[in-house]
Design a protein around this motif. Structure first.
Motif, short mmCIF file in Angstrom:
data_model
loop_
_atom_site.label_atom_id
_atom_site.label_comp_id
_atom_site.label_asym_id
_atom_site.label_seq_id
_atom_site.Cartn_x
_atom_site.Cartn_y
_atom_site.Cartn_z
N ALA A 19 -3.14 -4.50 -6.45
CA ALA A 19 -2.04 -3.95 -5.89
C ALA A 19 -3.09 -2.76 -4.89
N ALA A 20 -3.17 -2.25 -4.06
CA ALA A 20 -3.46 -1.58 -3.13
C ALA A 20 -2.60 -0.39 -3.87
N VAL A 21 -3.34 0.55 -3.74
CA VAL A 21 -2.78 2.47 -4.13
C VAL A 21 -4.20 3.06 -3.76
N GLY A 22 -2.93 4.64 -3.11
CA GLY A 22 -3.80 5.38 -2.72
C GLY A 22 -3.54 5.81 -1.31
N LEU A 23 -2.81 6.50 -1.07
CA LEU A 23 -1.86 7.84 0.36
C LEU A 23 -1.29 6.48 0.61
N ILE A 24 -0.96 5.94 0.56
CA ILE A 24 0.30 5.14 1.26
C ILE A 24 1.67 5.56 1.62
N THR A 25 1.42 6.12 1.84
CA THR A 25 2.91 7.25 2.27
C THR A 25 4.13 7.13 3.20
N PRO A 70 6.38 3.80 5.14
CA PRO A 70 7.06 2.31 4.96
C PRO A 70 6.62 1.31 6.07
N GLY A 71 6.24 1.99 7.46
CA GLY A 71 5.42 1.04 8.44
C GLY A 71 3.93 0.93 7.66
N GLN A 72 3.84 1.57 7.34
CA GLN A 72 1.70 1.43 6.61
C GLN A 72 1.81 0.39 5.58
N ALA A 73 2.89 1.36 4.37
CA ALA A 73 2.33 0.18 3.46
C ALA A 73 3.16 -1.69 3.83
N ALA A 74 4.26 -1.91 4.76
CA ALA A 74 4.39 -3.12 5.12
C ALA A 74 3.52 -3.65 5.62
N LYS A 75 2.69 -3.50 7.36
CA LYS A 75 1.25 -3.54 7.25
C LYS A 75 -0.39 -3.94 6.71
N ILE A 76 -0.22 -3.03 5.40
CA ILE A 76 -1.15 -3.52 4.17
C ILE A 76 -0.94 -5.27 3.62
N LEU A 77 0.93 -5.20 3.55
CA LEU A 77 0.91 -6.25 3.02
C LEU A 77 1.09 -7.73 3.97
N ALA A 78 1.13 -7.52 5.24
CA ALA A 78 0.93 -8.35 6.15
C ALA A 78 -0.14 -8.49 6.36
N ALA A 79 -1.34 -8.46 6.33
CA ALA A 79 -2.34 -8.12 6.57
C ALA A 79 -3.01 -8.35 6.01
N GLY A 80 -2.63 -9.03 4.97
CA GLY A 80 -2.70 -9.88 3.66
C GLY A 80 -3.95 -9.04 2.38
N GLU A 81 -4.20 -7.32 3.03
CA GLU A 81 -4.53 -6.59 2.45
C GLU A 81 -4.47 -6.75 0.60
N ALA A 82 -3.21 -6.69 1.07
CA ALA A 82 -3.12 -6.78 -0.85
C ALA A 82 -1.69 -7.86 -1.40
N ASP A 83 -0.98 -8.19 -2.79
CA ASP A 83 0.18 -8.45 -3.24
C ASP A 83 1.40 -7.56 -3.10
N ALA A 84 0.73 -6.34 -3.26
CA ALA A 84 1.86 -5.41 -3.82
C ALA A 84 1.54 -3.83 -3.26
N VAL A 85 2.52 -2.93 -3.41
CA VAL A 85 1.45 -1.34 -2.97
C VAL A 85 2.02 -0.83 -4.16
N LEU A 86 1.43 0.49 -4.72
CA LEU A 86 1.94 1.16 -6.07
C LEU A 86 1.91 2.53 -4.81
N LEU A 87 2.98 3.30 -5.06
CA LEU A 87 2.77 4.66 -4.95
C LEU A 87 2.76 5.32 -6.33
N GLY A 88 2.05 6.73 -5.56
CA GLY A 88 1.85 7.69 -6.44
C GLY A 88 2.55 9.03 -6.18
N ARG A 89 1.98 9.96 -5.94
CA ARG A 89 2.80 11.30 -5.69
C ARG A 89 4.42 10.84 -4.94
N GLN A 90 3.62 9.78 -3.49
CA GLN A 90 4.94 9.62 -2.98
C GLN A 90 6.40 9.25 -3.61
N LEU A 91 5.64 9.02 -5.09
CA LEU A 91 7.38 8.41 -5.42
C LEU A 91 7.94 9.81 -6.49
N LEU A 92 6.91 11.36 -6.58
CA LEU A 92 7.09 11.85 -7.01
C LEU A 92 7.85 12.82 -6.17
#
Length: 360
Positions: free
Chosen positions: A302-308, A310-332
């Protein structure tokens, strides 16, 4: 359909999507007395809201396996039955609103006994509610921080058992994912790094020595965590040092070790063990470390860190860079980010809670 909203199955557990809430300390438990470390109405509302908001997995903040292992006196804990019972209400709310409840089990080591961030966050003396701290070696985190007592091998065995006992309580409380916290300069990360681990016994020195105790903790937790449920490990993939310290190469090697010891997913973060280092602040700056582990091992990540976005998160998974994304402060900032992402990305599945679908 974006893969952000495809289910992910780990062992026998299916997570409804791949947008997950990262652990973030709330410093909102009572600090002392019989309710120390107990979840409050704040925790219930905070975590239930993220489940309503569409996060597929909701991970608690660093939850201390002992009073000694808290970062601050106000940390959540799982070292007694009262804490277990209070967390049942939290996990029930998360599950009722469609998410999977997960717990991060932690020991702060030499970074324990500090104040809350809004109170300054500095080290606490015993007359301020603080306590003695421990670590792999008598090396303080930074100037002015408490000098840790070097852990004996006997005490290390007791701490591994405390992790296992906390995992049992987590299961009783209703959690379905357990994560061992080995990142951000807390106890297990302190053992991994030659910066903080100066031991000359079997638990220091080379890679095998410095990873020995973290792997013993993983083994202790995996022994009590059901075979059908997944176990995660959170790691800081680099200490951002020009030389020395824990490196991305170490992380890839250790990921293979963790996989062999029954870990099902690596939660890849960075930093936290060395003060004053320069850390980039570019969007997705930690994603390449997760991508490398995924490319060079069989470990899901799972990838984390300034993923803010939707398109950015989708591209991370589509590129095979991670299996999931973890959102931190963005969800706050936006507890309903997953619902917004589904709308923006044109996801046609049912993400909105039934009670909200008239607003679709």
């Amino acid at each position: 359909m974006t893969t952000l909203f495809e289910p992910l199955t780990l062992r026998s557990l299916t997570l409804p999507n791949r947008v997950w809430m990262a652990p973030m300390c709330q410093y909102s438990s009572p600090a002392s007395g019989e309710d120390a470390g107990v979840a409050t109405d704040w925790h219930h509302t905070h975590y239930a809201t993220r489940a309503v908001g569409g996060s597929g997995l909701v991970l608690t903040e660093a939850t201390a396996v002992s009073a000694e292992g808290r970062i601050s006196p106000y940390d959540l804990g799982l070292w007694n039955g009262r804490q277990t019972e209070a967390l049942r209400r939290v996990t029930r709310a998360i599950a009722e609103h469609g998410a999977v409840p997960g717990v991060q089990l932690a020991h702060a080591g030499r970074k324990a006994s500090t104040g809350r961030p809004w109170d300054g966050g500095g080290p606490l003396r015993q007359d301020e509610g603080g306590w003695p701290v421990v670590g792999p070696s008598p090396v303080p985190f930074a100037e002015g921080h408490l000098l840790p007592a070097e852990l004996s091998t006997g005490r290390m065995g007791e701490i591994a058992q405390e992790f296992a006992d906390a995992a049992r309580r987590a299961l009783e409380a209703g959690f379905r994912v357990a994560e061992v916290h080995g990142a951000h300069g807390y106890l297990l990360a302190q053992f991994l790094s030659p910066v903080s681990n100066r031991r000359t016994d079997a638990y220091g020195g080379d890679h095998a020595g410095r990873t020995r105790f973290p792997l013993e903790v993983v083994d202790a937790v995996r022994a009590v965590w059901p075979d059908e449920l997944p176990l995660f490990f959170r790691i800081s993939a680099t200490e951002w040092l020009a030389e020395g310290g824990w490196t991305p190469d170490d992380t890839v090697r250790f990921a293979a070790d963790l996989l062999a010891h029954g870990v099902d997913l690596l939660d890849v973060s960075t930093g936290g063990n060395v003060p004053g280092v320069a850390i980039p602040s570019d969007p997705g700056y930690q994603v390449p470390f997760a991508a490398r582990v995924r490319a060079e091992t069989d470990m899901p990540v799972a990838a984390v860190g300034l993923i803010t976005e939707p398109g950015q998160a989708a591209k991370i998974l589509a590129a095979g860079e991670a299996d999931a994304v973890l959102l931190g402060r963005q969800l706050l900032r936006d507890p309903y980010w997953p619902l917004r992402a589904a709308r923006e990305l044109g996801h046609t599945g049912e993400v909105l809670p039934l009670q909200y679908r008239r607003a679709a």
